[in-house]
Design a protein around this motif. Structure first.
Motif, PDB file in Angstrom:
ATOM      1  N   THR A  39       0.628  -3.414  -0.315  1.00  0.00           N
ATOM      2  CA  THR A  39      -0.500  -2.712  -0.217  1.00  0.00           C
ATOM      3  C   THR A  39      -0.936  -2.348   1.227  1.00  0.00           C
ATOM      4  O   THR A  39      -1.721  -1.269   1.272  1.00  0.00           O
ATOM      5  CB  THR A  39      -1.526  -3.399  -0.820  1.00  0.00           C
ATOM      6  OG1 THR A  39      -1.820  -4.520  -0.131  1.00  0.00           O
ATOM      7  CG2 THR A  39      -1.214  -3.873  -2.575  1.00  0.00           C
ATOM      8  N   ALA A  40      -0.590  -3.238   2.249  1.00  0.00           N
ATOM      9  CA  ALA A  40      -1.376  -2.773   3.646  1.00  0.00           C
ATOM     10  C   ALA A  40      -0.666  -1.402   3.981  1.00  0.00           C
ATOM     11  O   ALA A  40      -1.220  -0.887   5.053  1.00  0.00           O
ATOM     12  CB  ALA A  40      -0.451  -3.781   4.465  1.00  0.00           C
ATOM     13  N   ASP A  41       0.240  -0.658   3.426  1.00  0.00           N
ATOM     14  CA  ASP A  41       0.664   0.598   3.964  1.00  0.00           C
ATOM     15  C   ASP A  41       0.098   1.664   3.107  1.00  0.00           C
ATOM     16  O   ASP A  41       0.325   2.860   3.476  1.00  0.00           O
ATOM     17  CB  ASP A  41       2.311   0.547   3.484  1.00  0.00           C
ATOM     18  CG  ASP A  41       3.096   0.082   4.531  1.00  0.00           C
ATOM     19  OD1 ASP A  41       2.896  -0.457   5.525  1.00  0.00           O
ATOM     20  OD2 ASP A  41       4.236  -0.357   3.993  1.00  0.00           O
ATOM     21  N   PHE A  42      -1.090   1.355   2.218  1.00  0.00           N
ATOM     22  CA  PHE A  42      -1.617   2.299   1.597  1.00  0.00           C
ATOM     23  C   PHE A  42      -3.157   2.244   1.795  1.00  0.00           C
ATOM     24  O   PHE A  42      -3.707   1.332   2.505  1.00  0.00           O
ATOM     25  CB  PHE A  42      -1.508   2.381   0.105  1.00  0.00           C
ATOM     26  CG  PHE A  42       0.144   2.337  -0.295  1.00  0.00           C
ATOM     27  CD1 PHE A  42       0.793   3.547  -0.179  1.00  0.00           C
ATOM     28  CD2 PHE A  42       1.048   1.354  -0.359  1.00  0.00           C
ATOM     29  CE1 PHE A  42       2.086   3.798  -0.748  1.00  0.00           C
ATOM     30  CE2 PHE A  42       2.106   1.430  -0.433  1.00  0.00           C
ATOM     31  CZ  PHE A  42       2.968   2.678  -0.753  1.00  0.00           C
ATOM     32  N   ARG A  43      -3.916   3.294   1.247  1.00  0.00           N
ATOM     33  CA  ARG A  43      -5.368   3.072   1.629  1.00  0.00           C
ATOM     34  C   ARG A  43      -5.974   3.648   0.266  1.00  0.00           C
ATOM     35  O   ARG A  43      -5.386   4.222  -0.692  1.00  0.00           O
ATOM     36  CB  ARG A  43      -5.769   4.312   2.405  1.00  0.00           C
ATOM     37  CG  ARG A  43      -5.263   3.915   3.858  1.00  0.00           C
ATOM     38  CD  ARG A  43      -5.984   4.905   5.117  1.00  0.00           C
ATOM     39  NE  ARG A  43      -5.588   6.309   4.829  1.00  0.00           N
ATOM     40  CZ  ARG A  43      -5.977   7.215   5.538  1.00  0.00           C
ATOM     41  NH1 ARG A  43      -6.808   7.078   6.520  1.00  0.00           N
ATOM     42  NH2 ARG A  43      -5.495   8.604   5.314  1.00  0.00           N
ATOM     43  N   ASN A  44      -7.277   3.049   0.070  1.00  0.00           N
ATOM     44  CA  ASN A  44      -8.209   3.255  -0.917  1.00  0.00           C
ATOM     45  C   ASN A  44      -9.509   4.061  -0.719  1.00  0.00           C
ATOM     46  O   ASN A  44     -10.206   3.556   0.293  1.00  0.00           O
ATOM     47  CB  ASN A  44      -8.655   1.910  -1.725  1.00  0.00           C
ATOM     48  CG  ASN A  44      -9.725   2.093  -2.679  1.00  0.00           C
ATOM     49  OD1 ASN A  44      -9.770   3.069  -3.528  1.00  0.00           O
ATOM     50  ND2 ASN A  44     -10.133   1.076  -3.208  1.00  0.00           N
ATOM     51  N   HIS A  45      -9.432   5.433  -1.110  1.00  0.00           N
ATOM     52  CA  HIS A  45     -10.578   6.193  -0.785  1.00  0.00           C
ATOM     53  C   HIS A  45     -11.781   6.309  -1.659  1.00  0.00           C
ATOM     54  O   HIS A  45     -11.559   6.265  -3.071  1.00  0.00           O
ATOM     55  CB  HIS A  45      -9.939   7.633  -0.657  1.00  0.00           C
ATOM     56  CG  HIS A  45     -10.929   8.863   0.091  1.00  0.00           C
ATOM     57  ND1 HIS A  45     -11.904   9.378  -0.772  1.00  0.00           N
ATOM     58  CD2 HIS A  45     -10.872   9.252   1.230  1.00  0.00           C
ATOM     59  CE1 HIS A  45     -12.479  10.047   0.170  1.00  0.00           C
ATOM     60  NE2 HIS A  45     -11.992  10.240   1.345  1.00  0.00           N
ATOM     61  N   PHE A  46     -12.992   6.121  -1.383  1.00  0.00           N
ATOM     62  CA  PHE A  46     -13.891   6.132  -2.253  1.00  0.00           C
ATOM     63  C   PHE A  46     -14.386   7.828  -2.700  1.00  0.00           C
ATOM     64  O   PHE A  46     -14.492   8.704  -2.106  1.00  0.00           O
ATOM     65  CB  PHE A  46     -15.125   5.822  -1.517  1.00  0.00           C
ATOM     66  CG  PHE A  46     -15.521   4.371  -1.323  1.00  0.00           C
ATOM     67  CD1 PHE A  46     -14.961   3.404  -2.242  1.00  0.00           C
ATOM     68  CD2 PHE A  46     -15.495   3.782   0.240  1.00  0.00           C
ATOM     69  CE1 PHE A  46     -14.977   2.106  -1.856  1.00  0.00           C
ATOM     70  CE2 PHE A  46     -15.506   2.472   0.523  1.00  0.00           C
ATOM     71  CZ  PHE A  46     -15.371   1.560  -0.529  1.00  0.00           C
ATOM     72  N   ILE A  47     -15.039   7.709  -3.989  1.00  0.00           N
ATOM     73  CA  ILE A  47     -15.730   8.702  -4.625  1.00  0.00           C
ATOM     74  C   ILE A  47     -17.110   8.220  -4.507  1.00  0.00           C
ATOM     75  O   ILE A  47     -17.570   7.281  -5.281  1.00  0.00           O
ATOM     76  CB  ILE A  47     -15.275   9.093  -5.979  1.00  0.00           C
ATOM     77  CG1 ILE A  47     -13.826   9.987  -5.726  1.00  0.00           C
ATOM     78  CG2 ILE A  47     -16.296   9.980  -6.514  1.00  0.00           C
ATOM     79  CD1 ILE A  47     -13.457  10.514  -7.160  1.00  0.00           C
ATOM     80  N   GLY A  48     -18.066   9.001  -3.885  1.00  0.00           N
ATOM     81  CA  GLY A  48     -19.484   8.560  -3.864  1.00  0.00           C
ATOM     82  C   GLY A  48     -19.997   8.177  -2.311  1.00  0.00           C
ATOM     83  O   GLY A  48     -19.075   7.809  -1.584  1.00  0.00           O
ATOM     84  N   ALA A  49     -21.051   8.313  -1.996  1.00  0.00           N
ATOM     85  CA  ALA A  49     -21.763   8.191  -0.614  1.00  0.00           C
ATOM     86  C   ALA A  49     -21.984   6.606  -0.506  1.00  0.00           C
ATOM     87  O   ALA A  49     -21.976   5.889  -1.450  1.00  0.00           O
ATOM     88  CB  ALA A  49     -22.892   8.973  -0.557  1.00  0.00           C
TER      89      ALA A  49
END
Length: 248
Positions: free
Chosen positions: A203-213
Motif C-alpha cells: 500500500t505504501a506505493d499508492f495514495r488515498n485522496h479525499f473528497i471533501g474539505a
C-alpha cells in the motif's frame, strides 16, 4: 467527460434492516444516482439479527440494485467480509460501504474524476473520525516536524499513506491485491496501515485522496449512536475488532 461511470458496490451489512435501508436510501439519492451501477456485492453477517433479518436485508438490497451477489455466512467476521468483498469487483472502480453511514451532501461524478490523480488507488469521503486538520488532500500518517531536537509542530509522514474501510471508491486492482494480502486474524483497516508488513509494503506505493474539505464531514457515521442505544461496544483484541453487547 462521460455522463456516467461504471462502478461496482461492495457492502458490509449486519442483520439490521432499519440501518441498511437508511444507508442505501442516502447513498442512492446523493451518490449512486450519478454513476452507472453494475453489481452489488454484499456480505450480510448475522450480527444483531437472525436468519429472518438477514433475508430482509438481502431483499432491501435487491430493491436498489438489479444485479446482486450476496454472501451470508453462519458467523459474523468483519475481516473475512472485507476480504471477500474486495476480491469480487470487476469494474475498474468499486465503492465500498458499510451499513451504518449516511451522506451530508451530494457527491458528484466530477469530484470522483478530479481525485483520480497519479498513484491514487482510493478516494475516500471526509468524515469526522478522520480528524483531518491538514491542508493536504491526501491521507497520510500524522507526525511531528523536528529540527535539532526541537519540535516544530505537526506534519505528515508522506512515506506512510493511510487507507480505510469507511465509505470510499477503491480501484479494482488495489482492492484485489489487498484482499490477497490481508490476514483474517487482524482488523482490515488497522492492517491496511500497520500490523501487516507485506500488505503495508504494497500500500505504501499508492495514495488515498479525499473528497471533501478540511472539517467537512461528507459521510456521517450513524452506527455509533445505534451501538450506544443498544449497549454495543467495540474493542480491539489481538489486532481484531470485537463487538459485545453489554446487556448480555
Amino acid at each position: 467527460m462521460k455522463k456516467h461511470e461504471k462502478i461496482d458496490i461492495s457492502l458490509v451489512s449486519g442483520a439490521r434492516p432499519g440501518l441498511l435501508r437508511e444507508t442505501l436510501e442516502s447513498f442512492y439519492s446523493k451518490l449512486f444516482k450519478n454513476f452507472d451501477l453494475q453489481t452489488l456485492y454484499v456480505n450480510i453477517d448475522p450480527f444483531e439479527g437472525g436468519p429472518e433479518e438477514v433475508e430482509t436485508c438481502e431483499l432491501i438490497c435487491r430493491e436498489y440494485f438489479s444485479e446482486v451477489v450476496s454472501r451470508k455466512p453462519d458467523k459474523p467476521h468483519f475481516t473475512k467480509a472485507v476480504r471477500w468483498l474486495w476480491s469480487r469487483p470487476k469494474a475498474d472502480w468499486c465503492f465500498h460501504l458499510e451499513d451504518d453511514w449516511v451522506l451530508s451532501r451530494e457527491v458528484s461524478l466530477q469530484e470522483f474524476h478530479d481525485a483520480q490523480k497519479r498513484n491514487v488507488a482510493q478516494i475516500s469521503l471526509m468524515t469526522r473520525e478522520k480528524n483531518w486538520g491538514y491542508r493536504s488532500m491526501y491521507h497520510y500518517e500524522p507526525s511531528r516536524l523536528t529540527f535539532l531536537g526541537r519540535d516544530l509542530g505537526k506534519s505528515l509522514n508522506r512515506r506512510r499513506p493511510i487507507f480505510t474501510t469507511s465509505p470510499s471508491f477503491v480501484r479494482r486492482d488495489f482492492a484485489h491485491r489487498c484482499a490477497e494480502l490481508m490476514n483474517d486474524t487482524l482488523d482490515p483497516e488497522k492492517q491496511l496501515n500497520t500490523l501487516n508488513p507485506e500488505l503495508n509494503a504494497y500500500t505504501a506505493d499508492f495514495r488515498n485522496h479525499f473528497i471533501g474539505a478540511r472539517r467537512e464531514f461528507v459521510a456521517i457515521d450513524i452506527g455509533r449512536q445505534h451501538r450506544d442505544e443498544h449497549g454495543i461496544t467495540k474493542t480491539v483484541i489481538d489486532g481484531n475488532s470485537v463487538w459485545t453487547n453489554e446487556e448480555n
